[in-house]
Motif scaffolding. Structure first.
Motif, PDB file in Angstrom:
ATOM      1  N   ARG A  98      14.171   1.696   2.251  1.00 43.79           N
ATOM      2  CA  ARG A  98      12.946   0.862   2.593  1.00 43.79           C
ATOM      3  C   ARG A  98      12.778   0.763   4.029  1.00 43.79           C
ATOM      4  O   ARG A  98      11.916   0.451   4.757  1.00 43.79           O
ATOM      5  N   HIS A  99      14.169   0.801   4.709  1.00 49.66           N
ATOM      6  CA  HIS A  99      14.179   0.681   6.012  1.00 49.66           C
ATOM      7  C   HIS A  99      13.771   1.910   6.986  1.00 49.66           C
ATOM      8  O   HIS A  99      13.856   2.011   8.210  1.00 49.66           O
ATOM      9  N   LYS A 100      13.749   2.969   6.298  1.00 53.57           N
ATOM     10  CA  LYS A 100      13.351   4.046   6.728  1.00 53.57           C
ATOM     11  C   LYS A 100      11.762   4.803   6.772  1.00 53.57           C
ATOM     12  O   LYS A 100      11.409   5.670   7.020  1.00 53.57           O
ATOM     13  N   THR A 101      11.092   3.752   6.076  1.00 45.92           N
ATOM     14  CA  THR A 101       9.722   3.864   6.144  1.00 45.92           C
ATOM     15  C   THR A 101       8.910   2.968   6.782  1.00 45.92           C
ATOM     16  O   THR A 101       9.582   2.023   7.059  1.00 45.92           O
TER      17      THR A 101
ATOM     18  N   VAL B 272       4.014  11.592   4.357  1.00 49.45           N
ATOM     19  CA  VAL B 272       3.182  10.704   4.940  1.00 49.45           C
ATOM     20  C   VAL B 272       1.966  10.459   3.646  1.00 49.45           C
ATOM     21  O   VAL B 272       1.679  11.364   3.121  1.00 49.45           O
ATOM     22  N   ARG B 273       1.552   9.328   3.310  1.00 49.50           N
ATOM     23  CA  ARG B 273       0.693   8.968   2.587  1.00 49.50           C
ATOM     24  C   ARG B 273      -0.421   8.161   2.986  1.00 49.50           C
ATOM     25  O   ARG B 273      -0.291   7.221   3.506  1.00 49.50           O
ATOM     26  N   ILE B 274      -1.861   8.461   2.948  1.00 50.10           N
ATOM     27  CA  ILE B 274      -2.873   7.850   3.793  1.00 50.10           C
ATOM     28  C   ILE B 274      -3.836   7.235   2.579  1.00 50.10           C
ATOM     29  O   ILE B 274      -4.146   8.106   1.672  1.00 50.10           O
TER      30      ILE B 274
ATOM     31  N   GLY C 168     -11.282   0.562   6.400  1.00 48.91           N
ATOM     32  CA  GLY C 168      -9.776   0.569   6.531  1.00 48.91           C
ATOM     33  C   GLY C 168      -8.964   1.655   6.017  1.00 48.91           C
ATOM     34  O   GLY C 168      -9.400   2.271   5.324  1.00 48.91           O
ATOM     35  N   VAL C 169      -7.990   2.090   6.913  1.00 51.73           N
ATOM     36  CA  VAL C 169      -7.128   3.071   6.500  1.00 51.73           C
ATOM     37  C   VAL C 169      -5.736   2.661   6.588  1.00 51.73           C
ATOM     38  O   VAL C 169      -5.227   2.109   7.648  1.00 51.73           O
ATOM     39  N   LEU C 170      -4.873   2.790   5.587  1.00 51.76           N
ATOM     40  CA  LEU C 170      -3.364   2.483   5.515  1.00 51.76           C
ATOM     41  C   LEU C 170      -2.772   3.812   5.624  1.00 51.76           C
ATOM     42  O   LEU C 170      -2.967   4.714   4.706  1.00 51.76           O
ATOM     43  N   VAL C 171      -1.527   3.700   6.368  1.00 52.08           N
ATOM     44  CA  VAL C 171      -0.892   4.873   6.601  1.00 52.08           C
ATOM     45  C   VAL C 171       0.680   4.580   6.128  1.00 52.08           C
ATOM     46  O   VAL C 171       1.359   4.056   6.927  1.00 52.08           O
ATOM     47  N   GLY C 172       1.346   5.358   4.992  1.00 54.10           N
ATOM     48  CA  GLY C 172       2.838   4.977   4.903  1.00 54.10           C
ATOM     49  C   GLY C 172       3.445   6.313   5.159  1.00 54.10           C
ATOM     50  O   GLY C 172       2.865   7.188   4.731  1.00 54.10           O
ATOM     51  N   PHE C 173       4.664   6.115   5.779  1.00 52.13           N
ATOM     52  CA  PHE C 173       5.321   7.401   6.359  1.00 52.13           C
ATOM     53  C   PHE C 173       6.736   7.218   6.317  1.00 52.13           C
ATOM     54  O   PHE C 173       7.430   6.017   6.428  1.00 52.13           O
TER      55      PHE C 173
ATOM     56  N   GLY D 252       0.740  -1.243  -0.070  1.00 51.58           N
ATOM     57  CA  GLY D 252      -0.193   0.012  -0.037  1.00 51.58           C
ATOM     58  C   GLY D 252       0.832   1.151   0.173  1.00 51.58           C
ATOM     59  O   GLY D 252       1.842   1.400  -0.565  1.00 51.58           O
ATOM     60  N   PRO D 253       0.293   2.323   1.025  1.00 50.67           N
ATOM     61  CA  PRO D 253       1.167   3.375   0.772  1.00 50.67           C
ATOM     62  C   PRO D 253       2.668   3.668   1.305  1.00 50.67           C
ATOM     63  O   PRO D 253       2.953   4.517   0.867  1.00 50.67           O
ATOM     64  N   GLU D 254       3.222   2.345   1.862  1.00 49.73           N
ATOM     65  CA  GLU D 254       4.440   2.516   2.107  1.00 49.73           C
ATOM     66  C   GLU D 254       5.155   2.175   0.845  1.00 49.73           C
ATOM     67  O   GLU D 254       6.063   2.660   0.347  1.00 49.73           O
TER      68      GLU D 254
END
Ligand code: X90
Length: 275
Positions: A147-150, A223-225, A267-272, A116-118
């Protein structure tokens, strides 16, 4: 250079980048919702609610990946976590085939250990590195470190579809169902679904997401939601984040078919970015 991801990234195109998505599929009985542009996700979610048919998902075929690679010299592939899907495997096989056809070309397949957003955050970083003029090897190396910082945090509408498809324990899913609680979870460092907190209400769950972001080291990064028919929750989280970090690069969007199926309605997914 081309960036290729499976459709669980929710991206269909990417600004200022040569990008393609390999589609997963959602199956309801013998009806197929291919996760491409134009698929009516709202209709799919409604049908899932009322349908008595068996439902499942399928990862892109090797040919789907080859179609996404098309005719490029240097390809960077990023997939959903290999712990939960066959995407990485089919991409790796496609890469091998592609390279045996075109030995002078390059294909790197990276497991995002997430989805998803990650993946969306990773895609944007990848485009940025390419546009900065980095060469293929540098981009591959830097994106592997990035990838390890998200991170990925989420609250799901229900765990039913994950349990039905053997992706989470059925007992946990039943518990969540009967107690009417919300699970706030994260993608673990090895790419598993890690259920971290049980919350009584949705509002509390969204606050917990922010608290967990801070615990994960969030310091005002991107941030991506992505939500499934839950724009109010997504907006509440965005407002909350902006209260503490007024200058963040933050965007809200909808989950596409694959993520909508597993995140479920609400559902809500959050990538940051962590640092
Ligand atoms: O190959 C397939 O059929 C796809 C299977 C995908 C299963 C997981 C999808 C998750 C979507 C909802 C929860 C986030 C969990 C992330 C844990 C790493 C998003």
């Amino acid at each position: 250079m081309k960036i290729v991801m499976d459709s669980s990234s929710n991206l269909r195109e990417l600004e200022d980048a040569n990008f393609a998505a390999a589609p997963l599929k959602v199956l309801i009985g013998n009806k197929e919702f291919v996760d491409v542009r134009g698929t009516d996700v709202a209709a799919m979610v409604n049908e899932l609610e009322t349908s008595k048919e068996k439902t499942s998902t399928a990862c892109p075929s090797i040919q789907d990946w080859l179609d996404a690679f098309a005719d490029e010299m240097e390809i960077i592939v990023v997939t959903i976590t290999s712990k939960l899907s066959g995407c990485f495997n089919s991409a790796a096989i496609a890469a091998k085939e592609y390279l045996s056809e075109h030995p002078e070309r390059k294909v790197y397949v990276m497991d995002s250990l997430s989805t998803g957003p990650e993946m969306e955050v990773i895609a944007e970083k990848c485009a940025e590195l390419i546009n900065e003029g980095k060469n293929y090897e540098q981009v591959c190396q830097e994106i592997t470190e990035y990838r390890h910082k998200t991170g990925l945090l989420f609250v799901l509408g229900s765990l039913r579809n994950l349990a039905k498809n053997g992706r989470v324990n059925t007992a946990i899913a039943k518990l969540v169902d009967t107690l009417h609680i919300f699970i706030v979870g994260k993608a673990s460092i090895v790419g598993d679904l890690d259920p971290s907190n049980k919350c009584r209400g949705k509002k509390r769950a969204m606050e917990q997401i922010y608290e967990n972001m801070i615990k994960e080291g969030y310091k005002g990064g991107k941030v991506r939601i992505r939500h499934t028919e839950s724009p109010g929750d997504a907006l509440a989280l965005q407002t909350h984040i902006l209260k503490y970090w007024p200058n963040v690069d933050i965007k809200i969007g909808k989950n596409k078919a694959l993520c909508a199926y597993y995140a479920e309605k609400g559902g809500v997914l959050v990538g940051f970015e962590k640092g």
